[in-house]
Design an enzyme around this catalytic site. Sequence first.
Site, short mmCIF file in Angstrom:
data_model
loop_
_atom_site.label_atom_id
_atom_site.label_comp_id
_atom_site.label_asym_id
_atom_site.label_seq_id
_atom_site.Cartn_x
_atom_site.Cartn_y
_atom_site.Cartn_z
N GLU A 171 -34.23 16.31 -38.43
CA GLU A 171 -32.96 17.03 -38.59
C GLU A 171 -31.84 16.06 -38.91
O GLU A 171 -31.90 14.87 -38.59
CB GLU A 171 -32.63 17.82 -37.32
CG GLU A 171 -32.92 17.11 -36.00
CD GLU A 171 -32.09 15.88 -35.73
OE1 GLU A 171 -30.89 15.87 -36.12
OE2 GLU A 171 -32.63 14.91 -35.17
N GLU A 315 -33.81 12.40 -37.45
CA GLU A 315 -34.40 12.46 -38.79
C GLU A 315 -35.91 12.66 -38.76
O GLU A 315 -36.54 12.77 -39.80
CB GLU A 315 -34.08 11.19 -39.61
CG GLU A 315 -32.62 10.85 -39.71
CD GLU A 315 -32.36 9.49 -40.37
OE1 GLU A 315 -33.31 8.91 -40.95
OE2 GLU A 315 -31.21 9.02 -40.30
#
Length: 348
Positions: A171, A315
């Site tokens: 994310e 991430e």
Amino acid sequence: MTPDFNIQAPNPSLRGAIAQKIDNLNKPKGSLGVLEDLALQVALAQQTLHPQLCHPCHLLLGADHGIEREGVSVSPRCVTWQQMLNFTRGGGGVNMFCRQHGFKLSIVDVGVDYDFAPGCGIIDRKIAHGTQNFLHGPAMTTEQFDCALTVGVDFVDAFHRDGCNILAIGEMGIANTSPSSIWMSQLCHIPLEQCIGAGAGLDSKGISHKRDVLQAALQNYQNSQQHDLPTLLRYFGGFEMVAAIGAMLRAAELHLIILIDGFIMTACALATIEWHPEARHYMVFAHVGDESGHRAMLNYLNVRPLLALGMRLGEGTGALCAYPIVESAVNMINEMDNFSHANITKYF
């Protein structure tokens, strides 16, 4: 309309045969520890004595959060879109690890507060320019919630058609530790102050302010809303987080292995398991990070993370770093010889 999911636990009928195969590899029984547990999990999920990892995919979802306007993050909102563009140039940690481990990377705008140029390398599934500020009301509408779930479902369906059977999710969304902390508090029944950390680097004053804002938002929610799971997720969640839940649910339905990353993705996994408990059979929890509350959430789920490297980048980088361990487990069950074939006396 909210997507339907039919998630089943793996058929246990092969468990004995898989365990026997692992125990008969030419090693002391249990001597490869967690690798043996992983091999059993993957083989059961795939319903085979010869599991494989095929076409690994990484889904990176980006969106902004209305609660960022309350100063709950040290990073400004613009960092979301700037980092998303950086990913398209190959300059992020997620890019490096995807290249290293052979993951196909899909970068998706689910709700970033910025208009990316067509053809820039970011897939456009924008629902809105960020969620609403949940201090004052729900972060998203029911229709937006369903749309975000569908984004995750659609990508997993596409990956699966291409032959993917192992998925990592990451994310990018400034302030997304705030909804994660609230989800954790409500679903784990842990006081909110124990679930709030520094995020991207808040000092003690910043953490205190964040706690005050989130406690006020939670009080407003408790005073005005029904308290079922979809309402909780919709009221506080980010578009990227709900899309991740949709991806996890569909991946579990299709019996894909799901690599769970750090604090935010563990909060999404927590919500997924709360919704469909059988989904946990397909999840591998990659690491425990430095964000306050992450270990407590993992303890609540009664899971053992593979790594503890002090990471808190997000991430999906921690999930990607853990992939070689899963790969080693699969190679172990497929490539190690057994006692009989190697002409070694089995001594247990």
